[in-house]
Enzyme design. Structure first.
Site, PDB file in Angstrom:
ATOM      1  N   GLY A 299       0.787  -1.261  -0.005  1.00 18.73           N
ATOM      2  CA  GLY A 299       0.050  -0.203   0.124  1.00 18.73           C
ATOM      3  C   GLY A 299       0.985   1.333  -0.200  1.00 18.73           C
ATOM      4  O   GLY A 299       0.432   2.426   0.175  1.00 18.73           O
TER       5      GLY A 299
ATOM      6  N   GLU B 101       0.773  -0.334  13.980  1.00 17.35           N
ATOM      7  CA  GLU B 101       1.632   0.323  13.366  1.00 17.35           C
ATOM      8  C   GLU B 101       2.147   1.395  14.270  1.00 17.35           C
ATOM      9  O   GLU B 101       2.602   2.362  13.669  1.00 17.35           O
ATOM     10  CB  GLU B 101       1.272   0.562  11.887  1.00 17.35           C
ATOM     11  CG  GLU B 101       0.728  -0.628  11.003  1.00 17.35           C
ATOM     12  CD  GLU B 101       1.859  -1.121  10.049  1.00 17.35           C
ATOM     13  OE1 GLU B 101       2.734  -0.204   9.676  1.00 17.35           O
ATOM     14  OE2 GLU B 101       1.706  -2.239   9.710  1.00 17.35           O
TER      15      GLU B 101
ATOM     16  N   ARG C 177      -3.762  -1.377   7.675  1.00 15.91           N
ATOM     17  CA  ARG C 177      -2.581  -2.066   8.485  1.00 15.91           C
ATOM     18  C   ARG C 177      -2.872  -1.716  10.100  1.00 15.91           C
ATOM     19  O   ARG C 177      -2.219  -2.192  10.785  1.00 15.91           O
ATOM     20  CB  ARG C 177      -1.421  -1.219   8.472  1.00 15.91           C
ATOM     21  CG  ARG C 177      -1.031  -1.305   6.905  1.00 15.91           C
ATOM     22  CD  ARG C 177       0.608  -0.994   6.960  1.00 15.91           C
ATOM     23  NE  ARG C 177       1.266  -0.591   5.730  1.00 15.91           N
ATOM     24  CZ  ARG C 177       2.463   0.018   5.445  1.00 15.91           C
ATOM     25  NH1 ARG C 177       3.042  -0.070   6.606  1.00 15.91           N
ATOM     26  NH2 ARG C 177       2.768  -0.106   4.308  1.00 15.91           N
TER      27      ARG C 177
ATOM     28  N   HIS D 289      -0.734   5.151   6.394  1.00 18.48           N
ATOM     29  CA  HIS D 289      -0.884   5.573   7.981  1.00 18.48           C
ATOM     30  C   HIS D 289      -1.622   6.623   7.758  1.00 18.48           C
ATOM     31  O   HIS D 289      -1.560   7.509   6.854  1.00 18.48           O
ATOM     32  CB  HIS D 289       0.654   5.532   8.392  1.00 18.48           C
ATOM     33  CG  HIS D 289       1.292   4.430   8.599  1.00 18.48           C
ATOM     34  ND1 HIS D 289       2.655   4.415   8.220  1.00 18.48           N
ATOM     35  CD2 HIS D 289       1.016   3.259   9.237  1.00 18.48           C
ATOM     36  CE1 HIS D 289       3.204   3.152   8.383  1.00 18.48           C
ATOM     37  NE2 HIS D 289       2.205   2.468   8.963  1.00 18.48           N
TER      38      HIS D 289
ATOM     39  N   CYS E 115       7.696  10.570   9.728  1.00 19.03           N
ATOM     40  CA  CYS E 115       7.898   8.877   9.927  1.00 19.03           C
ATOM     41  C   CYS E 115       9.215   8.674  10.607  1.00 19.03           C
ATOM     42  O   CYS E 115       9.312   7.635  11.308  1.00 19.03           O
ATOM     43  CB  CYS E 115       8.105   8.294   8.637  1.00 19.03           C
ATOM     44  SG  CYS E 115       6.477   8.474   7.499  1.00 19.03           S
TER      45      CYS E 115
HETATM   46  O1  SUG Z   1       5.826   0.727   6.344  1.00 17.31           O
HETATM   47  N1  SUG Z   1       8.254   1.763   4.046  1.00 17.31           N
HETATM   48  C1  SUG Z   1       7.594   2.052   5.285  1.00 17.31           C
HETATM   49  C2  SUG Z   1       7.352   3.385   5.385  1.00 17.31           C
HETATM   50  C3  SUG Z   1       6.994   4.008   6.813  1.00 17.31           C
HETATM   51  C4  SUG Z   1       6.447   5.181   6.865  1.00 17.31           C
HETATM   52  N2  SUG Z   1       6.016   5.532   8.256  1.00 17.31           N
HETATM   53  C5  SUG Z   1       5.079   6.579   8.428  1.00 17.31           C
HETATM   54  N3  SUG Z   1       4.243   6.824   7.825  1.00 17.31           N
HETATM   55  N4  SUG Z   1       4.992   6.803   9.677  1.00 17.31           N
HETATM   56  C6  SUG Z   1       6.372   1.321   5.311  1.00 17.31           C
HETATM   57  O2  SUG Z   1       5.534   1.376   4.469  1.00 17.31           O
HETATM   58  C7  SUG Z   1       9.608   0.404   2.698  1.00 17.31           C
HETATM   59  C8  SUG Z   1      10.517  -0.769   2.778  1.00 17.31           C
HETATM   60  C9  SUG Z   1      11.073  -1.543   1.428  1.00 17.31           C
HETATM   61  O3  SUG Z   1      10.361  -1.460   0.350  1.00 17.31           O
HETATM   62  O4  SUG Z   1      12.203  -1.695   1.648  1.00 17.31           O
HETATM   63  C10 SUG Z   1       8.793   0.713   3.881  1.00 17.31           C
HETATM   64  O5  SUG Z   1       8.789  -0.462   4.727  1.00 17.31           O
END
Ligand code: SUG
Length: 447
Positions: free
Chosen positions: A24, A175, A212, A248, A369
Site C-alpha cells: 500500500g 503500526e 494496517r 498510515h 515517519c
Molecule cells: O511501513 N516503508 C515504510 C514507510 C513507513 C512510513 N511511516 C509512517 N508513515 N509513519 C512502510 O511502508 C519500505 C521498505 C522497503 O520496501 O524496503 C517501507 O517499509
C-alpha cells in the site's frame, strides 16, 4: 506539570535499500530496484535531527536494527559457518524472503511504538507499546528489538512502562504512533489521545490495499496505557485515503498542542470525528482544526508531496507553530501554494520549513515517519539514557561513524554480498558503545 516534547529519530541503518516491500506504499513500489545511498540517508536524517536540536528542542535517537536479520534466518533453517554464509545461503535459496530480512525499515520511528505521556495515564507513568507491524513481513520482525531499545533508553520502571507488542494476530495489527495523535493545551497537561484505525478486525476487508491498523489494536493499547475513555477518541480512517495510498494516518493528518492539521478525506466520518474530539477536549482546551480541502490539495498530491507527514512543532522563540515538511512539499505546486496561503493568513501554523530526506521519502517515509514523539516531565527526562541525546559532540561522532561504515551506494546487485553482514555488524557494534546500549543489545552480540 511542565513537560517538553522530545523527538527520538530512527537512525537510518547501513542496509537501507529499495526492495519494494511495503504493502500500500506507492513510493516503495515505485522505487523498487533503484540504487539507494545508505550514507546519504543517514546523513540526511542526522541533519534533520540537528536542525531541531540547534533550535533548542530535545532530540534523541533510536538505534537501527541489525540487518540482515541473521537470527531470524537461522530460525528459518538457514545455516552456515559464519553469519555471512547464512546470508549467502538464504539469498541464493529465496532472495525475496532474504530481502525481507534486510530492510532498514526501523528508521521509521513513528511506527516503533505508541506513546502515552504520564499526564494521561492512570498510574502516572509514561507508557510505550511497541508496534507489532505484522502487515508486512519485513516489519513484523521489528517489535521485539524495539522493546529492547525502549527498555535501554527508558530504563526506570518508576517512570516508564515499556509493554510488549500486542499479540501477533491480524486482529491486532498495529503500526504505532503513525496512527495516533495527542492533542493538548500544553504538552505537560492532560491530553486527548486520538487513535485512527483502518478496519474493524471482525469485518471483511476488501480494499485496493491492506488496512494496517485495527480498531481492536487501538482499543487494546488505550486500555493497557490506562487512558481515560472520556479523553480517548477512536476514529476510522477513510477508505478513500487508504485506497489513494495513505497507508498510515500520518500521511493525511498531523497534530501538535491543540492544533489538528488534516486532509478533508482523512476520516471516514469527518463530522463525527471532529465532534468526538471536541467532546473529549471539553474542559481542557478548545481544539483548533485546520482542514485542507481536496479542491486545494488533491489527495494524490497530499500523498506524493507528504505535506501531512511533516513535524508540527512548538518552536522556541516562534509565536505560531512551525511545520517541518519534506522538500517534496515545496516541489509540488498545490502543497507549496497551500503552505504559502496558510502562513500568510492567521493560521496557528506560522512557518513552513523544508527538510531534505529524499532517501527515506523514496521508501514512503517523510520527516514525521522518522521520529517518535515522547513527552517528558523534568524527572522523566533526567531518567532517560543520556547517551542518546543529540548535541554537537554526538552529531560529530555519528557523522564520522556513518561516513566510516556506510556504503555510498547499495543497489540490487549488491544486496547478496555476504560482506554486507560483517560491515553492518561492525557498524552497529560500535554504535552500541556510542549510545551506551550495552554489549548484548543486538542478537548477533549474544551468540
Ligand atoms: O511501513 N516503508 C515504510 C514507510 C513507513 C512510513 N511511516 C509512517 N508513515 N509513519 C512502510 O511502508 C519500505 C521498505 C522497503 O520496501 O524496503 C517501507 O517499509
Amino acid at each position: 506539570m511542565s513537560a517538553i516534547e522530545a523527538n527520538f529519530d530512527g537512525l537510518v541503518g547501513p542496509t537501507h535499500n529499495y526492495a519494494g516491500l511495503a504493502p500500500g506504499n506507492l513510493a516503495s513500489a515505485k522505487n523498487q530496484g533503484s540504487v539507494a545511498s545508505p550514507r546519504a540517508g543517514v546523513l540526511e536524517g542526522l541533519a534533520k535531527a540537528k536542525r531541531l536540536a540547534d533550535a533548542g528542542l530535545a532530540q534523541g535517537f533510536l538505534p537501527p536494527q541489525d540487518r540482515p536479520f541473521i537470527f531470524g534466518l537461522r530460525q528459518l533453517g538457514f545455516d552456515g559457518a559464519t553469519d555471512g554464509a547464512v546470508w549467502e545461503a538464504a539469498y541464493k535459496a529465496d532472495p525475496v524472503l532474504a530481502l525481507n530480512m534486510m530492510s532498514a525499515s526501523s528508521m521509521w520511528a513513528a511506527n516503533a511504538a505508541t506513546v502515552s505521556p504520564s499526564a494521561d495515564t492512570a498510574d502516572g507513568r509514561l507508557h510505550f507499546t511497541p508496534a507489532n507491524l505484522l502487515t508486512g513481513l519485513h516489519r513484523s520482525i521489528e517489535g521485539y528489538q524495539t522493546y529492547r531499545a525502549l527498555q535501554r533508553i527508558f530504563p526506570a520502571e518508576s517512570h516508564f512502562a515499556v509493554h510488549s507488542e500486542l499479540p501477533h494476530q491480524a486482529s491486532f495489527a498495529d503500526e504505532g504512533a503513525a496512527n495516533h495523535v495527542r492533542l493538548c493545551a500544553e504538552h505537560g497537561g492532560p491530553g486527548v489521545e486520538l487513535f485512527v484505525y483502518g478496519r474493524d478486525a471482525f469485518e471483511d476487508w476488501e480494499g485496493r490495499f491492506p488496512a494496517r491498523q485495527t480498531k481492536q489494536a487501538c482499543e487494546a493499547v488505550a486500555r493497557r496505557h490506562g487512558l481515560d475513555p472520556a479523553r480517548t477518541v477512536h476514529i476510522r480512517q477513510s477508505r478513500a485515503a487508504i485506497d489513494a495510498g495513505a497507508f498510515h494516518n500520518d500521511v493525511v493528518c498531523v497534530g501538535n498542542g491543540p492544533v489538528l492539521l488534516f486532509h478533508e478525506l482523512a476520516f471516514e466520518d469527518k463530522n463525527a470525528a471532529l465532534d468526538a474530539i471536541r467532546r473529549a477536549a471539553d474542559g481542557l482546551f478548545e481544539p483548533v482544526f485546520v482542514e485542507v480541502s481536496a479542491a486545494e490539495v488533491p489527495i494524490g498530491d497530499a500523498i506524493t508531496s507528504y505535506l501531512f507527514n511533516s513535524q508540527l512543532l512548538t518552536w522556541p522563540g516562534q509565536g505560531r507553530q512551525v511545520l517541518l515538511a519534506p522538500q517534496e512539499t515545496e516541489e509540488t505546486e498545490s502543497t507549496r501554494a497551500f503552505c504559502e496561503r496558510m502562513t500568510a493568513g492567521n493560521s496557528p501554523i506560522g512557518q513552513v520549513q523544508y527538510a531534505g530526506v529524499r532517501q527515506s521519502m523514496r521508501n514512503g517515509g517523510g520527516p514525521a515517519c522518522l521520529r517518535l514523539r515522547v513527552v517528558l516531565t523534568e524527572a522523566e527526562r533526567a531518567a532517560v539514557n543520556t547517551a542518546v541525546w543529540l548535541d554537537d559532540a554526538l552529531y560529530e561522532t555519528l557523522t564520522a561513524w556513518a561516513t566510516r561504515h556506510y556504503r555510498e551506494e547499495l543497489g540490487p546487485d549488491d544486496l547478496g554480498d555476504p560482506a554486507l553482514v560483517g560491515e553492518s555488524q561492525t557498524a552497529l557494534d560500535e554504535l552500541t558503545q556510542i549510545l551506551k546500549l550495552g554489549p548484548d543489545f543486538y542478537p548477533f552480540q549474544r551468540v
